[in-house]
Design a protein around this motif. Structure first.
Motif, PDB file in Angstrom:
ATOM      1  N   VAL A   1       0.857  -1.179   0.000  1.00  0.00           N
ATOM      2  CA  VAL A   1       0.000   0.000   0.000  1.00  0.00           C
ATOM      3  C   VAL A   1       0.893   1.229   0.000  1.00  0.00           C
ATOM      4  O   VAL A   1       1.809   1.351   0.823  1.00  0.00           O
ATOM      5  N   SER A   2       0.626   2.135  -0.927  1.00  0.00           N
ATOM      6  CA  SER A   2       1.321   3.415  -0.983  1.00  0.00           C
ATOM      7  C   SER A   2       0.338   4.482  -0.518  1.00  0.00           C
ATOM      8  O   SER A   2      -0.704   4.713  -1.150  1.00  0.00           O
TER       9      SER A   2
ATOM     10  N   THR B   1      -7.496   8.751  -0.231  1.00  0.00           N
ATOM     11  CA  THR B   1      -7.226   7.763  -1.279  1.00  0.00           C
ATOM     12  C   THR B   1      -5.801   7.238  -1.135  1.00  0.00           C
ATOM     13  O   THR B   1      -4.884   7.998  -0.871  1.00  0.00           O
ATOM     14  N   HIS B   2      -5.653   5.943  -1.311  1.00  0.00           N
ATOM     15  CA  HIS B   2      -4.328   5.324  -1.343  1.00  0.00           C
ATOM     16  C   HIS B   2      -4.237   4.428  -2.569  1.00  0.00           C
ATOM     17  O   HIS B   2      -5.238   4.131  -3.219  1.00  0.00           O
TER      18      HIS B   2
ATOM     19  N   THR C   1      -4.290  -0.031  -8.112  1.00  0.00           N
ATOM     20  CA  THR C   1      -5.694   0.227  -7.793  1.00  0.00           C
ATOM     21  C   THR C   1      -5.755   1.432  -6.860  1.00  0.00           C
ATOM     22  O   THR C   1      -5.024   1.498  -5.876  1.00  0.00           O
ATOM     23  N   ARG C   2      -6.614   2.383  -7.193  1.00  0.00           N
ATOM     24  CA  ARG C   2      -6.830   3.555  -6.339  1.00  0.00           C
ATOM     25  C   ARG C   2      -8.054   3.281  -5.470  1.00  0.00           C
ATOM     26  O   ARG C   2      -9.123   2.975  -5.983  1.00  0.00           O
ATOM     27  N   MET C   3      -7.859   3.408  -4.160  1.00  0.00           N
ATOM     28  CA  MET C   3      -8.908   3.068  -3.212  1.00  0.00           C
ATOM     29  C   MET C   3      -9.174   4.249  -2.282  1.00  0.00           C
ATOM     30  O   MET C   3      -8.254   4.750  -1.648  1.00  0.00           O
ATOM     31  N   THR C   4     -10.424   4.681  -2.239  1.00  0.00           N
ATOM     32  CA  THR C   4     -10.811   5.803  -1.398  1.00  0.00           C
ATOM     33  C   THR C   4     -11.651   5.287  -0.238  1.00  0.00           C
ATOM     34  O   THR C   4     -12.728   4.718  -0.436  1.00  0.00           O
ATOM     35  N   MET C   5     -11.121   5.489   0.968  1.00  0.00           N
ATOM     36  CA  MET C   5     -11.819   5.019   2.159  1.00  0.00           C
ATOM     37  C   MET C   5     -12.885   6.012   2.606  1.00  0.00           C
ATOM     38  O   MET C   5     -12.741   7.221   2.417  1.00  0.00           O
TER      39      MET C   5
ATOM     40  N   LYS D   1     -14.960   4.340  -2.883  1.00  0.00           N
ATOM     41  CA  LYS D   1     -14.663   4.210  -4.301  1.00  0.00           C
ATOM     42  C   LYS D   1     -13.437   3.324  -4.492  1.00  0.00           C
ATOM     43  O   LYS D   1     -12.460   3.426  -3.739  1.00  0.00           O
ATOM     44  N   ILE D   2     -13.516   2.462  -5.501  1.00  0.00           N
ATOM     45  CA  ILE D   2     -12.388   1.611  -5.884  1.00  0.00           C
ATOM     46  C   ILE D   2     -12.234   1.712  -7.392  1.00  0.00           C
ATOM     47  O   ILE D   2     -13.181   1.449  -8.129  1.00  0.00           O
ATOM     48  N   GLU D   3     -11.028   2.095  -7.830  1.00  0.00           N
ATOM     49  CA  GLU D   3     -10.760   2.214  -9.263  1.00  0.00           C
ATOM     50  C   GLU D   3      -9.700   1.188  -9.644  1.00  0.00           C
ATOM     51  O   GLU D   3      -8.543   1.296  -9.225  1.00  0.00           O
TER      52      GLU D   3
END
Length: 189
Positions: A74-75, A101-102, A123-127, A163-165
């Motif tokens: 995870v970045s 977002t990470h 993958t861009r993930m917004t918590m 959101k998950i991209e």
């Protein structure tokens, strides 16, 4: 000519389960590297994940094998978040990432004999923004202390996100099956 043996260079139960979805016969084997010694703080998170995936696969390669190596990290805000190892650390990681977002970087490298075939999914993930007590309840529910980022998307972790991209949802779980299946088909498995 005998068919090559497929090796998953991993002891991860998550990666084993994922690879089994592709219906290939394979053996899971621990890579022959010391991951901690190979972590170079000068490398970008993407470059580090790619280096580790390459080294894991390379450590098990031979002419009669197709070897899959993988690494995931995870970045977040320029830092790499590893496995939490404790519930307290898991809550701290999730608290820091909430509402932000990470990137979840999943790198694989397939060795077909001496030929390396790399692939990286980002993958861009917004918590969501959640309270500490909500995150504590989540950590008790899934016990994600052995996962990068402290969540298990394949379980209840989906409730943490707005959101998950991604191009491949399975990459979030540790192995990008869409790309991997194409690589394995392209090399004749």
């Amino acid at each position: 000519m005998a068919e090559k043996q497929l090796i998953l260079g991993s002891t991860s139960k998550y990666r084993k389960e994922l690879l089994s979805r592709l219906a290939y016969s394979f053996t899971a084997t621990a890579p022959l590297i010391d991951e901690d010694k190979e972590k170079d703080p000068k490398l970008s998170p993407k470059a580090l994940a790619e280096k580790l995936a390459f080294m894991k696969a390379e450590s098990l390669k031979s002419s009669d094998r197709v070897v899959i190596g993988g690494d995931q990290l995870v970045s977040f805000e320029g830092q790499i978040l590893g496995k939490a190892h404790t519930k307290e650390n898991a809550v701290k990681q999730l608290m820091a990432m909430q509402g932000k977002t990470h990137e979840l970087i999943t790198a694989i490298c397939v060795f077909d004999g001496d030929k390396a075939i790399p692939y990286t999914n980002i993958t861009r993930m917004t918590m969501r923004t959640l309270s500490q007590s909500q995150l504590e309840r989540y950590v008790e529910l899934d016990e994600p202390t052995d996962c990068a980022g402290s969540y298990k998307i394949e379980k209840h972790g989906i409730m943490l996100f707005d959101k998950i991209e991604t191009d491949d949802f399975t990459a979030i779980q540790g192995l990008p099956l869409i790309a991997l299946n194409k690589i394995l088909e392209d090399i004749g498995l």
